[in-house]
Every structure is written in C-alpha cells, then in structure tokens.
Design a protein around this motif. Sequence first.
Motif, PDB file in Angstrom:
ATOM      1  N   MET A 179       0.902  -1.216  -0.098  1.00  0.00           N
ATOM      2  CA  MET A 179      -0.053   0.086  -0.095  1.00  0.00           C
ATOM      3  C   MET A 179       0.781   1.131  -0.018  1.00  0.00           C
ATOM      4  O   MET A 179       0.422   2.022  -0.620  1.00  0.00           O
ATOM      5  CB  MET A 179      -0.873  -0.082   1.239  1.00  0.00           C
ATOM      6  CG  MET A 179      -1.981   1.125   1.243  1.00  0.00           C
ATOM      7  SD  MET A 179      -3.116   0.958   0.063  1.00  0.00           S
ATOM      8  CE  MET A 179      -4.084  -0.171   0.461  1.00  0.00           C
ATOM      9  N   VAL A 180       1.824   1.244   0.776  1.00  0.00           N
ATOM     10  CA  VAL A 180       2.927   2.328   0.971  1.00  0.00           C
ATOM     11  C   VAL A 180       3.606   2.568  -0.747  1.00  0.00           C
ATOM     12  O   VAL A 180       3.682   3.577  -0.996  1.00  0.00           O
ATOM     13  CB  VAL A 180       3.911   2.305   1.844  1.00  0.00           C
ATOM     14  CG1 VAL A 180       5.100   3.265   1.744  1.00  0.00           C
ATOM     15  CG2 VAL A 180       3.419   2.361   3.309  1.00  0.00           C
ATOM     16  N   GLU A 181       3.951   1.370  -1.260  1.00  0.00           N
ATOM     17  CA  GLU A 181       4.426   1.530  -2.721  1.00  0.00           C
ATOM     18  C   GLU A 181       3.595   2.110  -3.612  1.00  0.00           C
ATOM     19  O   GLU A 181       3.725   2.962  -4.385  1.00  0.00           O
ATOM     20  CB  GLU A 181       4.882   0.146  -3.143  1.00  0.00           C
ATOM     21  CG  GLU A 181       6.084  -0.395  -2.486  1.00  0.00           C
ATOM     22  CD  GLU A 181       6.319  -1.919  -2.487  1.00  0.00           C
ATOM     23  OE1 GLU A 181       5.461  -2.513  -3.065  1.00  0.00           O
ATOM     24  OE2 GLU A 181       7.440  -2.496  -2.121  1.00  0.00           O
ATOM     25  N   MET A 182       2.175   1.611  -3.473  1.00  0.00           N
ATOM     26  CA  MET A 182       1.142   2.238  -4.172  1.00  0.00           C
ATOM     27  C   MET A 182       1.045   3.758  -4.199  1.00  0.00           C
ATOM     28  O   MET A 182       0.801   4.415  -4.993  1.00  0.00           O
ATOM     29  CB  MET A 182      -0.064   1.284  -3.962  1.00  0.00           C
ATOM     30  CG  MET A 182      -1.146   1.879  -4.842  1.00  0.00           C
ATOM     31  SD  MET A 182      -0.900   1.483  -6.774  1.00  0.00           S
ATOM     32  CE  MET A 182      -1.580  -0.087  -6.739  1.00  0.00           C
ATOM     33  N   ILE A 183       0.965   4.258  -2.936  1.00  0.00           N
ATOM     34  CA  ILE A 183       0.992   5.659  -2.604  1.00  0.00           C
ATOM     35  C   ILE A 183       1.948   6.278  -3.428  1.00  0.00           C
ATOM     36  O   ILE A 183       1.880   7.473  -3.828  1.00  0.00           O
ATOM     37  CB  ILE A 183       0.797   5.701  -0.998  1.00  0.00           C
ATOM     38  CG1 ILE A 183      -0.775   5.252  -0.664  1.00  0.00           C
ATOM     39  CG2 ILE A 183       0.866   7.418  -0.890  1.00  0.00           C
ATOM     40  CD1 ILE A 183      -0.798   5.487   0.752  1.00  0.00           C
TER      41      ILE A 183
ATOM     42  N   VAL B 136       3.826   5.339  -5.977  1.00  0.00           N
ATOM     43  CA  VAL B 136       3.537   5.487  -7.383  1.00  0.00           C
ATOM     44  C   VAL B 136       2.596   6.427  -7.736  1.00  0.00           C
ATOM     45  O   VAL B 136       2.668   7.108  -8.824  1.00  0.00           O
ATOM     46  CB  VAL B 136       3.286   3.830  -7.906  1.00  0.00           C
ATOM     47  CG1 VAL B 136       2.614   4.170  -9.243  1.00  0.00           C
ATOM     48  CG2 VAL B 136       4.173   3.047  -7.741  1.00  0.00           C
ATOM     49  N   LEU B 137       1.372   6.522  -7.018  1.00  0.00           N
ATOM     50  CA  LEU B 137       0.523   7.498  -7.298  1.00  0.00           C
ATOM     51  C   LEU B 137       1.070   9.082  -7.232  1.00  0.00           C
ATOM     52  O   LEU B 137       0.471   9.862  -8.063  1.00  0.00           O
ATOM     53  CB  LEU B 137      -0.598   7.077  -6.426  1.00  0.00           C
ATOM     54  CG  LEU B 137      -1.529   5.973  -6.924  1.00  0.00           C
ATOM     55  CD1 LEU B 137      -2.780   5.950  -5.992  1.00  0.00           C
ATOM     56  CD2 LEU B 137      -2.101   6.140  -8.101  1.00  0.00           C
ATOM     57  N   ALA B 138       1.792   9.075  -6.209  1.00  0.00           N
ATOM     58  CA  ALA B 138       2.420  10.427  -6.014  1.00  0.00           C
ATOM     59  C   ALA B 138       3.288  10.445  -7.135  1.00  0.00           C
ATOM     60  O   ALA B 138       3.265  11.951  -7.637  1.00  0.00           O
ATOM     61  CB  ALA B 138       3.312  10.538  -4.584  1.00  0.00           C
ATOM     62  N   LEU B 139       4.199   9.879  -7.592  1.00  0.00           N
ATOM     63  CA  LEU B 139       4.996  10.166  -8.763  1.00  0.00           C
ATOM     64  C   LEU B 139       4.183  10.214  -9.823  1.00  0.00           C
ATOM     65  O   LEU B 139       4.458  11.185 -10.903  1.00  0.00           O
ATOM     66  CB  LEU B 139       5.847   8.824  -8.873  1.00  0.00           C
ATOM     67  CG  LEU B 139       6.931   9.122 -10.164  1.00  0.00           C
ATOM     68  CD1 LEU B 139       8.029   9.977  -9.981  1.00  0.00           C
ATOM     69  CD2 LEU B 139       7.783   7.460 -10.274  1.00  0.00           C
ATOM     70  N   ILE B 140       3.002   9.616 -10.184  1.00  0.00           N
ATOM     71  CA  ILE B 140       2.214  10.067 -11.381  1.00  0.00           C
ATOM     72  C   ILE B 140       1.704  11.151 -11.428  1.00  0.00           C
ATOM     73  O   ILE B 140       1.504  12.094 -12.297  1.00  0.00           O
ATOM     74  CB  ILE B 140       1.241   8.794 -11.500  1.00  0.00           C
ATOM     75  CG1 ILE B 140       1.897   7.527 -11.885  1.00  0.00           C
ATOM     76  CG2 ILE B 140       0.286   9.159 -12.491  1.00  0.00           C
ATOM     77  CD1 ILE B 140       0.608   6.434 -11.819  1.00  0.00           C
ATOM     78  N   GLY B 141       1.206  11.687 -10.222  1.00  0.00           N
ATOM     79  CA  GLY B 141       0.654  13.088  -9.881  1.00  0.00           C
ATOM     80  C   GLY B 141       1.958  14.107 -10.246  1.00  0.00           C
ATOM     81  O   GLY B 141       1.279  15.053 -10.734  1.00  0.00           O
ATOM     82  N   LEU B 142       2.863  13.982  -9.957  1.00  0.00           N
ATOM     83  CA  LEU B 142       3.982  14.968 -10.085  1.00  0.00           C
ATOM     84  C   LEU B 142       4.247  14.751 -11.892  1.00  0.00           C
ATOM     85  O   LEU B 142       4.464  15.992 -12.057  1.00  0.00           O
ATOM     86  CB  LEU B 142       5.322  14.398  -9.342  1.00  0.00           C
ATOM     87  CG  LEU B 142       5.459  14.800  -7.944  1.00  0.00           C
ATOM     88  CD1 LEU B 142       6.622  14.298  -7.316  1.00  0.00           C
ATOM     89  CD2 LEU B 142       5.136  16.161  -7.757  1.00  0.00           C
TER      90      LEU B 142
END
Length: 85
Positions: free
Chosen positions: A20-24, A26-32
Amino acid sequence: MQQNRDKKALKQHIQSGRSMVEMIGVLALIGLLLLGGIVGYKTAMNYYRANQTIHDVMLRGSNVPMMYDNYLDIIDPTHEYNFVD
C-alpha cells in the motif's frame, strides 16, 4: 495452532501494508508527472497565443493601405489617386 494462524495473518497484513505504501508512492509520482505535463501544456499554449496575436497584428497592419485604397474608391471611383510607394 491458533498462534501460528495469528502470525500468518499478521504477516499478510504487514506485507499488504508495504504494498500500500508502494502504491501511494507510485500514485504520488504519477501526480507529479501529470502536474509537470499540465504546466508544460499551459506554457506552450501561452507561447502559441502570443505568436498568434503578433501574427494577427502584423497581418492587419499590412492590410491598412489596401483598405484605405478601397475607401477612396468608394468615395470617388473616377478620381485617380497617385500615392508614392
């Protein structure tokens, strides 16, 4: 036996938490990356609009003599106007 099941359940819970931490992350990286793309798109559109405005002003400025000649023809079509180019 009950303890072994509890340990397995706890281990699965910990493993799923890590993913779940990894998924968060990855989502943060996609957002940036999306934010950078949006900013780049906005900059490109501003550059395009500025160039389009310059082009329109230059085009309208070059049409002024032609519009003036047409205006004089409407006022007095029989008169010959001699303008120095």
